[in-house]
Motif scaffolding. Structure first.
Motif, PDB file in Angstrom:
ATOM      1  N   HIS A 152       0.597  -1.308  -0.241  1.00  0.00           N
ATOM      2  CA  HIS A 152      -0.141   0.154  -0.361  1.00  0.00           C
ATOM      3  C   HIS A 152       1.080   1.219   0.111  1.00  0.00           C
ATOM      4  O   HIS A 152       0.257   2.057   0.382  1.00  0.00           O
ATOM      5  CB  HIS A 152      -0.959   0.113   0.841  1.00  0.00           C
ATOM      6  N   ARG A 153       2.295   0.921  -0.525  1.00  0.00           N
ATOM      7  CA  ARG A 153       2.598   2.411  -0.577  1.00  0.00           C
ATOM      8  C   ARG A 153       3.743   2.335  -1.747  1.00  0.00           C
ATOM      9  O   ARG A 153       3.807   1.409  -2.360  1.00  0.00           O
ATOM     10  CB  ARG A 153       4.224   2.360   0.823  1.00  0.00           C
ATOM     11  N   PHE A 154       3.514   3.568  -2.156  1.00  0.00           N
ATOM     12  CA  PHE A 154       4.135   4.062  -3.775  1.00  0.00           C
ATOM     13  C   PHE A 154       5.888   3.810  -3.190  1.00  0.00           C
ATOM     14  O   PHE A 154       5.941   4.359  -2.745  1.00  0.00           O
ATOM     15  CB  PHE A 154       4.182   5.331  -4.479  1.00  0.00           C
ATOM     16  N   ILE A 155       5.865   2.796  -4.261  1.00  0.00           N
ATOM     17  CA  ILE A 155       7.544   3.011  -4.322  1.00  0.00           C
ATOM     18  C   ILE A 155       8.775   3.173  -5.656  1.00  0.00           C
ATOM     19  O   ILE A 155       7.847   3.383  -6.596  1.00  0.00           O
ATOM     20  CB  ILE A 155       7.965   0.760  -4.405  1.00  0.00           C
ATOM     21  N   GLN A 156       9.423   4.072  -5.942  1.00  0.00           N
ATOM     22  CA  GLN A 156      10.146   4.706  -7.144  1.00  0.00           C
ATOM     23  C   GLN A 156      11.315   4.940  -7.099  1.00  0.00           C
ATOM     24  O   GLN A 156      11.563   5.008  -6.084  1.00  0.00           O
ATOM     25  CB  GLN A 156       9.603   6.632  -6.658  1.00  0.00           C
ATOM     26  N   ARG A 157      11.212   4.316  -7.959  1.00  0.00           N
ATOM     27  CA  ARG A 157      13.020   4.336  -7.992  1.00  0.00           C
ATOM     28  C   ARG A 157      13.267   4.727 -10.328  1.00  0.00           C
ATOM     29  O   ARG A 157      12.003   4.272 -10.503  1.00  0.00           O
ATOM     30  CB  ARG A 157      13.087   2.505  -8.119  1.00  0.00           C
ATOM     31  N   THR A 158      14.337   4.616  -9.907  1.00  0.00           N
ATOM     32  CA  THR A 158      15.331   4.784 -11.318  1.00  0.00           C
ATOM     33  C   THR A 158      15.754   3.756 -11.987  1.00  0.00           C
ATOM     34  O   THR A 158      16.121   2.681 -10.780  1.00  0.00           O
ATOM     35  CB  THR A 158      15.972   6.200 -11.668  1.00  0.00           C
ATOM     36  N   ILE A 159      14.942   3.251 -12.951  1.00  0.00           N
ATOM     37  CA  ILE A 159      16.046   2.606 -14.203  1.00  0.00           C
ATOM     38  C   ILE A 159      17.381   3.082 -13.681  1.00  0.00           C
ATOM     39  O   ILE A 159      17.628   3.397 -15.069  1.00  0.00           O
ATOM     40  CB  ILE A 159      16.105   1.740 -15.598  1.00  0.00           C
ATOM     41  N   ALA A 160      18.384   1.566 -13.557  1.00  0.00           N
ATOM     42  CA  ALA A 160      20.408   2.215 -13.864  1.00  0.00           C
ATOM     43  C   ALA A 160      20.746   1.960 -15.463  1.00  0.00           C
ATOM     44  O   ALA A 160      19.943   0.554 -15.397  1.00  0.00           O
ATOM     45  CB  ALA A 160      21.053   2.013 -12.975  1.00  0.00           C
ATOM     46  N   GLY A 161      21.584   2.258 -15.630  1.00  0.00           N
ATOM     47  CA  GLY A 161      22.105   2.235 -17.134  1.00  0.00           C
ATOM     48  C   GLY A 161      21.665   2.271 -18.343  1.00  0.00           C
ATOM     49  O   GLY A 161      20.921   2.714 -18.714  1.00  0.00           O
ATOM     50  N   GLN A 162      21.909   1.469 -19.273  1.00  0.00           N
ATOM     51  CA  GLN A 162      20.926   1.159 -20.802  1.00  0.00           C
ATOM     52  C   GLN A 162      20.381   0.054 -21.162  1.00  0.00           C
ATOM     53  O   GLN A 162      20.339   0.396 -22.526  1.00  0.00           O
ATOM     54  CB  GLN A 162      22.702   1.616 -21.701  1.00  0.00           C
ATOM     55  N   ASP A 163      20.332  -0.946 -20.670  1.00  0.00           N
ATOM     56  CA  ASP A 163      19.736  -1.952 -20.598  1.00  0.00           C
ATOM     57  C   ASP A 163      18.985  -1.786 -21.454  1.00  0.00           C
ATOM     58  O   ASP A 163      18.468  -2.463 -21.883  1.00  0.00           O
ATOM     59  CB  ASP A 163      19.806  -3.072 -19.699  1.00  0.00           C
ATOM     60  N   TYR A 164      18.300  -0.931 -20.591  1.00  0.00           N
ATOM     61  CA  TYR A 164      16.586  -0.788 -20.473  1.00  0.00           C
ATOM     62  C   TYR A 164      16.472  -0.974 -21.813  1.00  0.00           C
ATOM     63  O   TYR A 164      15.131  -1.224 -23.157  1.00  0.00           O
ATOM     64  CB  TYR A 164      15.789  -0.003 -19.897  1.00  0.00           C
ATOM     65  N   GLN A 165      17.048  -0.424 -22.698  1.00  0.00           N
ATOM     66  CA  GLN A 165      17.032   0.784 -23.762  1.00  0.00           C
ATOM     67  C   GLN A 165      16.837  -0.759 -25.520  1.00  0.00           C
ATOM     68  O   GLN A 165      16.497  -0.459 -26.544  1.00  0.00           O
ATOM     69  CB  GLN A 165      17.605   1.856 -24.605  1.00  0.00           C
ATOM     70  N   TYR A 166      17.505  -1.733 -24.479  1.00  0.00           N
ATOM     71  CA  TYR A 166      17.215  -3.212 -25.100  1.00  0.00           C
ATOM     72  C   TYR A 166      16.133  -4.141 -25.392  1.00  0.00           C
ATOM     73  O   TYR A 166      16.157  -5.508 -25.511  1.00  0.00           O
ATOM     74  CB  TYR A 166      18.833  -3.552 -25.329  1.00  0.00           C
ATOM     75  N   GLN A 167      15.858  -3.819 -24.138  1.00  0.00           N
ATOM     76  CA  GLN A 167      13.925  -4.476 -23.920  1.00  0.00           C
ATOM     77  C   GLN A 167      12.774  -4.320 -24.894  1.00  0.00           C
ATOM     78  O   GLN A 167      12.692  -3.079 -25.492  1.00  0.00           O
ATOM     79  CB  GLN A 167      13.650  -3.862 -22.659  1.00  0.00           C
ATOM     80  N   ASP A 168      12.258  -5.665 -24.775  1.00  0.00           N
ATOM     81  CA  ASP A 168      10.670  -5.102 -25.964  1.00  0.00           C
ATOM     82  C   ASP A 168      10.318  -3.403 -25.489  1.00  0.00           C
ATOM     83  O   ASP A 168       9.933  -2.466 -26.526  1.00  0.00           O
ATOM     84  CB  ASP A 168      10.090  -6.463 -26.193  1.00  0.00           C
TER      85      ASP A 168
END
Lengths: 340, 647
Positions: free
Chosen positions: B125-141
């Motif tokens: 019941h609590r919002f979690i905010q986080r940033t995604i590190a690195g550049q690997d996400y750019q290769y995800q679909d």
């Protein structure tokens, strides 16, 4: 090069005899493989191994050698560690957290460009498994149709042969660096994609794409026959434990023989490992993968586990061609079994 | 006639016949029902499936459309209103609060300005905010495909390792500011949420519903082992079920249709209806097994079968009871008939009013019983009378027998003669006669006669003859006189006008002269000592008792020593064999030729035996009378004769 060829050939024959001796009758006498024929009585030697990808039939030899006690038979206590990508795996190897890792031949050669860091103890793949595929529905019906299209190429790993192919065929394509997903291809975000013949190719077929709908380029058949995966250790480890390294290779090959002669059992073992790792486990895909691995690992019984000098030289040649790297390393140093 | 061996009762035959007939009717009816109902029920069920899938598609599309619409809203806020993350954050949180189906939201804006994507999700019941590190996400679909294709994109299920590590599907919208790619806004829905919507048991109780992604992957199915592990194409291969591959091709092509799947797969023997989601091109399917589909038809058939069995049993019982009520009186009638047959004419004939036919049959039996009783009574009276008459006849027969002389060695003690007579009547009493008596010391009279007819009247006539002749003989010494007297007596006293044939002879014992008369009788034979046989066939008058004062002649024969006088009635010559041939005179003579011994008894019995042998098996019967008289002249030496005829 030529004057090196004859002694190298002699060494190759010796190695072949050694490996064949180790494998004597293994493909025909299954009963011997079902359990340890000689129980190692001394203290077992621990080997920490890490594969380059999540559990799948690509590593059946290791699983079955472990499952059937072939490692224990050789006095080895093999521990399969958490999967690490090549850089992380190399770091762990160097730091001594791992003893044996999976690497592609080209990657291993590249690692050794600066200094001598890994040696090959067993060349598992005997051919290049990379295919380039395009959808005929997107106008890809020949190699020349590649020109001007988008191609998905792995941003790391076994991509050198693909680049060499594009260069040799003078194909100007928009390179899209990708990870492992084939969705770019199925969603038509790219026109051509590089895939492994044992894995993604069958994923495509099992997602409803028909073979006849695909235009397939087999890089191995076109001369880019650089074998990929093998088992690697540090030169220091090898120097300290040559016998254990040989035993590890030999037991792994036994595992492969067992896997190829017990397909159903092996697929079940693989699926179980996949389920434990909480990843998608498709029986049909693993079945197909094991069948493909047989073509890659065991093109003929005399070639299993060996890094042939011509393959080594072909890999070096490709590496020189596609990179600035200069590697001063002898075949015998890279593949010390050759001198045994 | 022996009793019938058929043990099948009327009830049995009726029931078996009706059962066979009903069985055929019910079988045909069940087959027809099965075929017709199957089609009707199949259509109804398929329609039902279609409606259910429609409903589910609208529901899921509604949810996905809302996600799409929210994503576009955020994209507009970022690209058109230049809204920064700090301003956007409360909106995102409010959206997630209002839409619990949203698992997480990822804002990847200004990606080429080294800004790391922001991921928001809720945990405890609590919002979690986080940033995604690195550049690997750019290769995800979720990033790469909309980025390259410049289109919004619904991902295949993937594990968001940057967030809670759950399997999600994501809607990704590429953002452009002034034509330049700025980044991606992504909203995730947990796959288990969709799975819940699809496999909700209240949605479809009788079958299984499932969801297939655009790669043919089973992303929702009641069997969790299949989810994400199988595609319809891999199942087609694993279970060798090509129809699953056809289903997969049709589902990923966005078609809606029915497909029948065979036995060898998790969708064993099922009908499947499928329809695509409009939002992401996935396809919702419902599978229902043939047996479940046909459940209602089977229930109808079961009811029909049970009804049929009940109807049959009811009909069988009714028929049995009715058949028994018909057959019971028949059985009683049969028992009564058996009693009557055994002589119990007082046996009670059962009366039945169950049917006209049975009542008529009972009445007929009753009438038959009454007739039989009357007949038997008459028969008893008649039999009594007959028995009485028969007693009289037997008595008469005894009297008649006593009228005939008893055979002795020398008749009436006459030493010169030997005689032997046989009278064998055809019935109890006969009409034949033989007799002999002494008229005086020197005259021996013999007679053989045959009264025409048989029975009492003939016997009476015979009695008259045998009593009259000895009475009148002393006064009428010649044969013709005796016979004339007899004729006149018979003529006057013969009630039935019976006539009598006779040979009467008188032997003068002193002279050996035989005087005789033949009145219509068969011939007389005399056999001499040399076995020569003389037939005297001449008659001296017609039969006696027909004409008054009949003229009767006579002949005289000198008897010689050892002559045998052979007399007989027509019962001998008219004896008939089985070929209806008479013995005749010729046959008689032949018999005599085979009887060489000279003895009256031997000859008489020999003749009788031969005649009986000849007539054996024949139904023809007549009185037979034989009389043999052996004459010995008084002048001969007794010893000579005695020597030849020792007895």
């Amino acid at each position: 090069m030529k004057n090196k060829l004859f002694p190298a050939l002699g060494v190759l024959i010796l190695i072949s005899l050694f490996v064949l001796g180790a494998c004597k009758g293994r493909d025909s006498e299954d009963s011997e493989l079902n359990g340890p024929s000689e129980v190692y009585t001394g203290d077992s030697f621990e080997i920490r191994y890490c594969s380059k990808w999540h559990p799948q039939a690509q590593f059946s030899g290791i699983y079955m050698a472990l499952e059937k006690g072939f490692y224990a038979q050789h006095g080895l206590d093999v521990k399969i560690q958490k999967v690490l990508q090549s850089d992380a795996a190399l770091d762990s190897l160097e730091s001594g957290a791992l003893d044996v890792i999976h690497l592609d031949l080209l990657a291993a050669l590249q690692v050794n460009a600066d200094s001598f860091r890994v040696v090959n103890i067993c060349q598992i793949a005997q051919r290049n498994p990379v295919l380039l595929v395009g959808k005929r529905s997107r106008g890809i019906n020949s190699i020349s149709d590649f020109a001007g299209k988008k191609i998905g190429v792995w941003r790391t790993g076994s991509n050198l042969s693909t680049y060499a192919f594009l260069e040799d065929h003078d194909l100007s394509m928009e390179i899209i660096p990708i990870d492992w997903s084939i969705s770019l291809f199925t969603e038509d975000a790219v026109d051509v994609i590089n895939i492994m013949c044992y894995n993604e190719y069958h994923q495509l077929l099992l997602s409803g794409i028909k073979e006849e709908d695909l235009f397939v380029v087999d890089l191995n058949a076109l001369g880019y026959s650089v074998p990929d995966e093998g088992l690697y250790v540090t030169p220091e480890f090898y120097k300290a434990h040559p016998e254990e390294c040989q035993n590890f290779a030999s037991a792994t090959i036994d595992g492969w023989f067992y896997a190829f002669s017990h397909i159903q059992e092996t697929v079940s073992v693989v699926l179980e490992r996949m389920r434990k790792a909480n990843i998608k486990a498709n029986k049909t895909l693993q079945h197909e993968m094991l069948n493909e691995m047989k073509k890659i690992v065991l093109p003929s019984t005399s070639e299993i586990g060996i890094l042939k000098e011509e393959d080594y030289l072909r890999a070096l040649e490709l590496l020189y061609k596609m990179s600035e790297l200069q590697i001063e390393m002898k075949y015998e140093d890279f593949y010390p079994h050759a001198t045994e | 006639m022996p009793p019938s061996k058929v043990d099948r009762t009327i009830a049995y035959q009726l029931i078996s016949f009706i059962f066979t007939f009903m069985l055929i009717i019910f079988f045909v009816s069940i087959v027809v029902t099965r075929i017709m109902y199957s089609k009707v029920m199949l259509n109804i069920q398929l329609d039902n499936m279609r409606h259910l899938v429609h409903e589910r598609v609208y529901l899921i599309d509604g949810i996905l459309n809302k996600v799409e619409s929210l994503s576009r809203t955020f994209q507009t806020l970022i690209t058109d209103h230049d809204m920064k993350r700090a301003e956007l954050l409360p909106l995102l949180q409010q959206t997630m609060r209002e839409n619990p189906q949203i698992h997480s939201i990822c804002v990847a804006d200004n990606v080429f300005e080294d800004e790391q994507p922001l991921l928001i999700y809720m945990m405890r019941h609590r919002f979690i905010q986080r940033t995604i590190a690195g550049q690997d996400y750019q290769y995800q679909d979720w990033f790469q495909i909309p980025y390259i294709s410049e289109k919004t994109y619904w991902t295949e299920p993937w594990i968001d390792t940057d967030g809670k590590g759950e399997m999600v599907i994501s809607y990704a919208v590429p953002m452009y500011i002034e034509g330049d790619f700025n980044g991606i806004i992504r909203i995730d829905i947990e796959l288990s949420y969709l799975h819940g919507l699809i496999t909700d048991q209240t949605f479809f109780k009788k079958g299984s519903s499932f969801l297939v992604s655009t790669t043919g992957t089973l992303v929702a199915h009641p069997d969790m082992n299949l989810v994400m592990n199988q595609t319809l194409f891999s199942m087609a291969k694993e279970y060798d079920a090509p129809e699953l591959a056809r289903l997969g091709t049709a589902m990923i092509a966005g078609e809606n249709d029915f497909i029948k799947i065979g036995d060898h797969s998790p969708f064993q023997n099922s009908w499947i209806y499928f329809q695509p989601l409009l939002s992401n091109g996935w396809s919702v399917g419902i599978a229902i097994t043939q047996s479940v589909l046909m459940e209602e038809v089977n229930i109808i058939l079961l009811i029909q079968t049970i009804t049929a069995i009940f109807i049959f049993l009811a009909v069988a019982i009714v028929i049995y009871i009715r058949a028994m009520s018909v057959s019971r009186p028949i059985k009683k009638l049969a028992e009564a008939a058996d009693h009557i047959g055994a002589g119990d004419f007082e046996a009670e004939i059962p009366r039945s009013e169950t049917s006209h036919e049975i009542a008529t049959l009972s009445h007929s039996f009753y009438m038959m019983q009454q007739s039989l009783k009357a007949y038997i009574q008459n028969l008893q009276i008649t039999t009594n009378e007959k028995n009485k008459i028969r007693g009289d006849v037997i008595y008469a027969s005894e009297i008649q027998t006593k009228l005939i002389p008893q055979n002795t060695e020398h008749p009436l003690g006459v030493k010169e003669l030997r005689a032997y007579g046989i009278l064998q009547p055809a019935g109890d009493i006969g009409g034949d006669l033989y007799d002999y008596f002494l008229i005086d010391e020197d005259h021996f009279c013999f007679v053989i006669a045959d009264v025409l007819g048989k029975g009492i009247v003939a016997a009476m006539a015979m009695t008259m003859v045998s009593t009259l002749l000895p009475a009148i003989a002393p006064y009428r010494k010649s044969s013709k006189e005796l016979l004339q007297e007899l004729n006149n007596f018979l003529y006057k006293n013969n009630i039935e006008s019976n006539f009598v044939t006779a040979i009467l002879g008188v032997i003068d014992l002193k002279t050996g002269v035989l005087e005789y008369s033949n009145c219509g009788h068969v011939p007389l034979y005399i056999r001499a000592m040399d076995n020569s046989l003389v037939k005297y066939a001449e008659t001296h008058a017609t039969a006696l008792g027909v004409f008054e004062n009949l003229e009767i002649g006579s002949d005289a024969i000198q008897l010689h020593l050892g002559d045998e006088i052979i007399l007989f009635t027509d019962g001998v010559t008219e004896a008939m064999n089985t070929d209806e041939e008479f013995l005749e005179i010729k046959g008689f003579e032949q018999i005599l030729s085979h009887l060489p011994l000279r003895n009256p008894e031997y000859i008489a019995k020999g003749i009788l035996r031969a005649v009986q042998e000849f007539a054996r098996g024949s139904s023809h019967k007549d009185d037979i009378t034989i009389l043999i008289i052996d004459y010995k002249h008084p002048g001969i030496e007794i010893g000579l004769v005695a020597k030849d005829n020792t007895r």
